[in-house]
Design a protein around this motif. Structure first.
Motif, PDB file in Angstrom:
ATOM      1  N   ALA A 172      35.893 -24.027 -33.644  1.00  0.00           N
ATOM      2  CA  ALA A 172      36.455 -23.560 -32.376  1.00  0.00           C
ATOM      3  C   ALA A 172      37.540 -22.523 -32.641  1.00  0.00           C
ATOM      4  CB  ALA A 172      37.039 -24.737 -31.600  1.00  0.00           C
ATOM      5  N   LEU A 173      37.653 -21.596 -31.722  1.00  0.00           N
ATOM      6  CA  LEU A 173      38.735 -20.614 -31.732  1.00  0.00           C
ATOM      7  C   LEU A 173      39.741 -20.999 -30.650  1.00  0.00           C
ATOM      8  CD1 LEU A 173      40.151 -17.855 -32.264  1.00  0.00           C
ATOM      9  CD2 LEU A 173      38.522 -16.842 -30.635  1.00  0.00           C
ATOM     10  N   VAL A 174      41.000 -21.136 -31.046  1.00  0.00           N
ATOM     11  CA  VAL A 174      42.085 -21.339 -30.090  1.00  0.00           C
ATOM     12  C   VAL A 174      42.918 -20.062 -30.052  1.00  0.00           C
ATOM     13  CG1 VAL A 174      44.234 -22.583 -29.608  1.00  0.00           C
ATOM     14  CG2 VAL A 174      42.188 -23.840 -30.339  1.00  0.00           C
ATOM     15  N   LEU A 175      43.026 -19.480 -28.872  1.00  0.00           N
ATOM     16  CA  LEU A 175      43.863 -18.303 -28.670  1.00  0.00           C
ATOM     17  C   LEU A 175      45.227 -18.794 -28.199  1.00  0.00           C
ATOM     18  CD1 LEU A 175      41.175 -16.116 -26.887  1.00  0.00           C
ATOM     19  CD2 LEU A 175      42.023 -15.817 -29.221  1.00  0.00           C
ATOM     20  N   VAL A 198      36.744 -28.251 -35.966  1.00  0.00           N
ATOM     21  CA  VAL A 198      37.729 -27.561 -36.790  1.00  0.00           C
ATOM     22  C   VAL A 198      38.147 -26.285 -36.066  1.00  0.00           C
ATOM     23  CG1 VAL A 198      36.898 -28.563 -38.942  1.00  0.00           C
ATOM     24  CG2 VAL A 198      35.921 -26.396 -38.136  1.00  0.00           C
ATOM     25  N   VAL A 199      39.295 -25.743 -36.443  1.00  0.00           N
ATOM     26  CA  VAL A 199      39.923 -24.718 -35.604  1.00  0.00           C
ATOM     27  C   VAL A 199      40.396 -23.517 -36.402  1.00  0.00           C
ATOM     28  CG1 VAL A 199      41.882 -24.241 -34.060  1.00  0.00           C
ATOM     29  CG2 VAL A 199      40.695 -26.440 -33.909  1.00  0.00           C
ATOM     30  N   ILE A 200      40.088 -22.328 -35.864  1.00  0.00           N
ATOM     31  CA  ILE A 200      40.814 -21.129 -36.261  1.00  0.00           C
ATOM     32  C   ILE A 200      41.743 -20.792 -35.106  1.00  0.00           C
ATOM     33  CG2 ILE A 200      38.949 -19.566 -35.476  1.00  0.00           C
ATOM     34  CD1 ILE A 200      39.946 -17.676 -37.804  1.00  0.00           C
ATOM     35  N   LEU A 201      43.030 -20.767 -35.393  1.00  0.00           N
ATOM     36  CA  LEU A 201      44.044 -20.449 -34.401  1.00  0.00           C
ATOM     37  C   LEU A 201      44.475 -19.008 -34.586  1.00  0.00           C
ATOM     38  CD1 LEU A 201      46.395 -20.878 -32.380  1.00  0.00           C
ATOM     39  CD2 LEU A 201      47.705 -21.890 -34.278  1.00  0.00           C
ATOM     40  N   LYS A 202      44.280 -18.209 -33.528  1.00  0.00           N
ATOM     41  CA  LYS A 202      44.834 -16.856 -33.558  1.00  0.00           C
ATOM     42  C   LYS A 202      46.133 -16.855 -32.768  1.00  0.00           C
ATOM     43  CE  LYS A 202      44.433 -13.169 -31.126  1.00  0.00           C
ATOM     44  NZ  LYS A 202      45.814 -12.581 -31.255  1.00  0.00           N
ATOM     45  N   MET A 203      47.199 -16.530 -33.442  1.00  0.00           N
ATOM     46  CA  MET A 203      48.509 -16.524 -32.805  1.00  0.00           C
ATOM     47  C   MET A 203      48.591 -15.431 -31.745  1.00  0.00           C
ATOM     48  SD  MET A 203      50.324 -18.968 -34.142  1.00  0.00           S
ATOM     49  CE  MET A 203      52.011 -18.513 -33.695  1.00  0.00           C
ATOM     50  N   ASN A 204      49.373 -15.694 -30.720  1.00  0.00           N
ATOM     51  CA  ASN A 204      49.690 -14.671 -29.734  1.00  0.00           C
ATOM     52  C   ASN A 204      50.724 -13.728 -30.349  1.00  0.00           C
ATOM     53  OD1 ASN A 204      50.949 -13.326 -27.401  1.00  0.00           O
ATOM     54  ND2 ASN A 204      49.797 -14.799 -26.182  1.00  0.00           N
ATOM     55  N   PRO A 205      50.526 -12.420 -30.258  1.00  0.00           N
ATOM     56  CA  PRO A 205      51.493 -11.496 -30.864  1.00  0.00           C
ATOM     57  C   PRO A 205      52.918 -11.670 -30.333  1.00  0.00           C
ATOM     58  CG  PRO A 205      49.474 -10.329 -30.288  1.00  0.00           C
ATOM     59  CD  PRO A 205      49.359 -11.706 -29.694  1.00  0.00           C
ATOM     60  N   TYR A 239      37.229  -9.707 -31.838  1.00  0.00           N
ATOM     61  CA  TYR A 239      36.365  -9.899 -33.007  1.00  0.00           C
ATOM     62  C   TYR A 239      36.075 -11.384 -33.217  1.00  0.00           C
ATOM     63  CZ  TYR A 239      34.820  -9.689 -37.911  1.00  0.00           C
ATOM     64  OH  TYR A 239      34.107  -9.810 -39.073  1.00  0.00           O
ATOM     65  N   LEU A 240      37.102 -12.204 -33.111  1.00  0.00           N
ATOM     66  CA  LEU A 240      36.924 -13.640 -33.322  1.00  0.00           C
ATOM     67  C   LEU A 240      36.090 -14.272 -32.211  1.00  0.00           C
ATOM     68  CD1 LEU A 240      40.526 -14.521 -34.519  1.00  0.00           C
ATOM     69  CD2 LEU A 240      38.433 -14.707 -35.884  1.00  0.00           C
ATOM     70  N   CYS A 241      36.299 -13.838 -30.979  1.00  0.00           N
ATOM     71  CA  CYS A 241      35.534 -14.401 -29.858  1.00  0.00           C
ATOM     72  C   CYS A 241      34.040 -14.172 -30.028  1.00  0.00           C
ATOM     73  CB  CYS A 241      35.998 -13.791 -28.532  1.00  0.00           C
ATOM     74  SG  CYS A 241      37.607 -14.368 -27.964  1.00  0.00           S
ATOM     75  N   GLU A 242      33.684 -13.049 -30.598  1.00  0.00           N
ATOM     76  CA  GLU A 242      32.271 -12.694 -30.751  1.00  0.00           C
ATOM     77  C   GLU A 242      31.697 -13.142 -32.094  1.00  0.00           C
ATOM     78  OE1 GLU A 242      30.460 -11.433 -28.407  1.00  0.00           O
ATOM     79  OE2 GLU A 242      32.062 -11.020 -26.964  1.00  0.00           O
ATOM     80  N   HIS A 243      32.521 -13.695 -32.958  1.00  0.00           N
ATOM     81  CA  HIS A 243      32.066 -14.019 -34.316  1.00  0.00           C
ATOM     82  C   HIS A 243      31.005 -15.117 -34.274  1.00  0.00           C
ATOM     83  CE1 HIS A 243      32.150 -14.871 -38.598  1.00  0.00           C
ATOM     84  NE2 HIS A 243      32.945 -13.825 -38.772  1.00  0.00           N
ATOM     85  N   PRO A 244      29.928 -14.957 -35.031  1.00  0.00           N
ATOM     86  CA  PRO A 244      28.826 -15.930 -34.960  1.00  0.00           C
ATOM     87  C   PRO A 244      29.201 -17.337 -35.440  1.00  0.00           C
ATOM     88  CG  PRO A 244      28.457 -14.314 -36.724  1.00  0.00           C
ATOM     89  CD  PRO A 244      29.590 -13.802 -35.895  1.00  0.00           C
ATOM     90  N   ILE A 245      30.202 -17.464 -36.292  1.00  0.00           N
ATOM     91  CA  ILE A 245      30.588 -18.798 -36.763  1.00  0.00           C
ATOM     92  C   ILE A 245      31.353 -19.562 -35.677  1.00  0.00           C
ATOM     93  CG2 ILE A 245      32.110 -20.010 -38.398  1.00  0.00           C
ATOM     94  CD1 ILE A 245      31.231 -18.088 -40.546  1.00  0.00           C
ATOM     95  N   VAL A 246      32.070 -18.853 -34.821  1.00  0.00           N
ATOM     96  CA  VAL A 246      32.833 -19.488 -33.739  1.00  0.00           C
ATOM     97  C   VAL A 246      31.866 -19.960 -32.653  1.00  0.00           C
ATOM     98  CG1 VAL A 246      34.497 -19.102 -31.879  1.00  0.00           C
ATOM     99  CG2 VAL A 246      34.945 -18.195 -34.172  1.00  0.00           C
ATOM    100  N   ILE A 261      37.120 -11.580 -21.770  1.00  0.00           N
ATOM    101  CA  ILE A 261      36.320 -12.175 -22.842  1.00  0.00           C
ATOM    102  C   ILE A 261      34.931 -12.553 -22.334  1.00  0.00           C
ATOM    103  CG2 ILE A 261      36.121 -14.188 -24.371  1.00  0.00           C
ATOM    104  CD1 ILE A 261      39.248 -14.163 -24.462  1.00  0.00           C
ATOM    105  N   VAL A 262      34.885 -13.155 -21.156  1.00  0.00           N
ATOM    106  CA  VAL A 262      33.607 -13.664 -20.641  1.00  0.00           C
ATOM    107  C   VAL A 262      32.728 -12.561 -20.067  1.00  0.00           C
ATOM    108  CG1 VAL A 262      32.535 -15.178 -18.923  1.00  0.00           C
ATOM    109  CG2 VAL A 262      34.562 -15.940 -20.175  1.00  0.00           C
TER     110      VAL A 262
END
Length: 579
Positions: A172-175, A198-205, A239-246, A261-262
């Motif tokens: 999962a991707l958490v923004l 499991v999670v990839i967390l992308k931090m907010n800038p 990039y992460l939203c569209e990534h095939p692993i996510v 995104i949607v």
């Protein structure tokens, strides 16, 4: 080498970092789903150690980045809405996991049948510590009508119903959110512990200065290969939203970001929406804010009641400089109520003492737009370093009813009502039909008015209030801090009309098919409440913007959550009384 080429190469390097992180997670995802509750408890215990290790630095840098001085009372917000809330969330998940066998954690929760036939589940108070530290506060989850006593266990912790050998891991991707520091780690735990991903967390800038603190706090999950934390801008997020692993997405943010995104942006979005063809079809949960109302119900308020409730409303508006997704934006008042003008006068006095600066990007523009669309605008000055608070009537112009200002602005709407009950019903209908979003709402109502209406009738009225969390005499933000509560929009939003979002987070009892949470707080603080027959020990709440000791209380509560002890209570109580 020109700047454009440097940026291109930098972006390529960032995407390579993302790919490597996702490859790690993809490898670890099937091992994660096979971890036992006991193993997960071990990881969470390690997370508590990590939080405590960085808590002071985490709170201090958050305060500084928001223009606050560490060690001052208002900086306590960063303890309470950061390390404290995160530590409390970890504790409640540990308690649930420790009773996962047979879902025994559900057995001792008080339950009742509501007047609507729905199941109500009291999630607070749950422990002796709740009864002492949140004395007089109650939180009840109202389930959807499909859930009853007989099938409740089929609607809780369903990820743990799947036999271990049949579980399939997901990434999962958490923004991450940019405004409140506890949101992001609690969102990560939602995916890891409740949804088994499991999670990839992308931090907010906006607050990626917390990256290293989160990496230490959540180190056990990172070391196990179950979490990766990365930085990046909007292009990185795309990039992460569209990534095939996510495989799944979660965001706490804005509806505009969600829809981009949607559906895409501009003409692409219009075309996709018209065709019912989202560009991103992954499961996507979200918490997206709202134009939150506070409804003031007429009754026999004393002068002391008016002063205290003015502090309450001011906190609902000015906490975190108004940069909260459930900051009160619409104050609904009874027209012609004799005590109304004095309540507004006291409210303005309290607001004028909140001299903290705004800090969230775009606040000045949003405040200007709000003022342009409001009626009879008044600006409450708060000192040279803080923009004035914009207060005005909510006019027929729909802008301020449909756009979340996310800053220090407040609209007032007066409604008719021949009596308190009739007025409350009308005010709820107004909020349901005229204000954007369904995340959180508040009602301020005198105990004698509740008795006059009747508890059963009040439940019927609240059943029609379409918000995910309703605060009765307390800010619905309590439902965020009480991590046993599911936190999210009222159910029913769709990708086409996302509103305040889809799904819930926190929710440590792992309840599913929830409808709303009702949080009730004491009408009067201790000791005044005791003197009037209200049996609660809760003084002025520590998160009130008027609390003089919230920096002390926030740190003490965090240390208490790390290792609860009777010996830690006296200092907490002393500072609470002094606050």
């Amino acid at each position: 080498m020109d700047g454009a080429q440097l940026n291109f190469e930098s972006q390529d390097a960032l995407f390579e970092e993302y790919d490597a992180a996702l490859a790690d997670l993809n490898t670890a995802k099937d091992a994660w789903v096979k971890l036992s509750p006991a193993d997960r408890i071990t990881l969470l215990a390690g997370m508590k150690d990590g939080i405590m290790k960085v808590a002071e630095g985490w709170a201090e840098i958050s305060a500084r980045k928001k223009g606050l001085v560490p060690g001052t009372a208002v900086s306590g917000e960063e303890w309470i809405a950061g390390p404290y809330a995160t530590m409390a969330g970890v504790n409640t998940l540990v308690a649930t996991l420790s009773e996962m066998e047979g879902k025994a954690f559900l057995d001792h929760l008080p339950k009742r049948e509501l007047t609507t036939g729905q199941l109500g589940i009291k999630v607070l108070p749950h422990s002796i510590w709740d009864r002492l530290l949140l004395s007089g506060v109650n939180a009840e989850v109202w389930m959807q009508k499909s859930v009853n006593l007989a099938n409740l266990k089929k609607h809780a912790a369903t990820a743990y119903d799947v036999p271990v050998e049949d579980r399939v891991g997901k990434v999962a991707l958490v923004l991450g959110a940019g405004n409140v520091a506890a949101i992001t780690p609690l969102d990560v735990l939602q995916k890891l512990i409740l949804e088994d991903q499991v999670v990839i967390l992308k931090m907010n800038p906006i607050n990626d200065y917390l990256t290293d603190f989160y990496k230490i706090a959540m180190k056990p999950f990172i070391d196990g290969g179950y979490l990766r934390i990365v930085k990046g801008d909007a292009k990185g997020g795309a990039y992460l939203c569209e990534h095939p692993i996510v495989e799944e997405l979660h965001i706490t943010g804005s509806d505009a970001t969600h829809d981009a995104i949607v559906w895409g942006v501009g003409e692409e979005a219009e075309t996709n929406k018209k065709a019912g063809a989202p560009k991103n079809t992954k499961r996507f949960t979200s918490e997206l804010g709202s134009v939150s109302p506070t409804i003031v119900v007429p009754g026999p308020w004393t002068a002391a009641d008016i002063r205290f409730q003015a502090e309450n409303i001011a906190t609902m508006k000015m906490h975190n400089a108004g940069h909260n997704c459930i900051a009160t934006q619409a104050l609904v008042m009874p027209k012609g109520w004799a005590k109304g003008p004095e309540l507004l006068n006291q409210l303005k006095k309290v607001i004028s003492t909140s001299t903290r600066p705004t800090w969230y990007p775009g606040a000045e523009g949003r405040l200007n737009s709000y003022a342009e669309h409001g009626g009879n605008i008044e600006k409450i000055e708060r000192g040279k370093n803080s923009p004035p608070v914009v207060i005005g009537e909510i006019s027929e112009d729909s802008y301020n009813r449909n756009c979340e200002v996310f800053g220090p602005a407040l609209g007032i709407k007066e409604l008719e009502g021949s009596d308190a009950e009739t007025y409350l019903v009308a005010a709820i209908d107004y909020a349901n039909t005229e204000l954007w979003g369904t995340l959180g709402a508040n009602i301020l109502i005198h105990p004698s008015t509740i008795r006059k209406i009747g508890k059963k009738r009040l439940d019927e009225i609240l059943s029609d209030f379409r918000y995910g969390t309703i605060g009765v005499n307390g800010w619905c933000g309590l439902g965020f801090l009480i991590t046993a509560c599911p936190w999210g929009a009222y159910p029913g939003h769709t990708l086409e009309d996302i509103g305040s979002g889809i799904g819930t987070v926190h929710n440590s009892f792992m309840l599913e098919n929830t409808e709303k949470v009702v949080v009730q707080a004491p009408w009067r603080p201790f000791p005044r409440g005791i003197l009037s027959g209200q049996f609660t020990l809760l003084p002025r709440p520590p998160f009130f913007i008027t609390n003089k000791k919230q920096h002390k209380i926030g740190e003490l509560l965090t240390r208490f959550q790390y290792k609860p002890s009777w010996f830690k209570l006296p200092r907490i109580f002393l500072n609470a009384l002094l606050g």
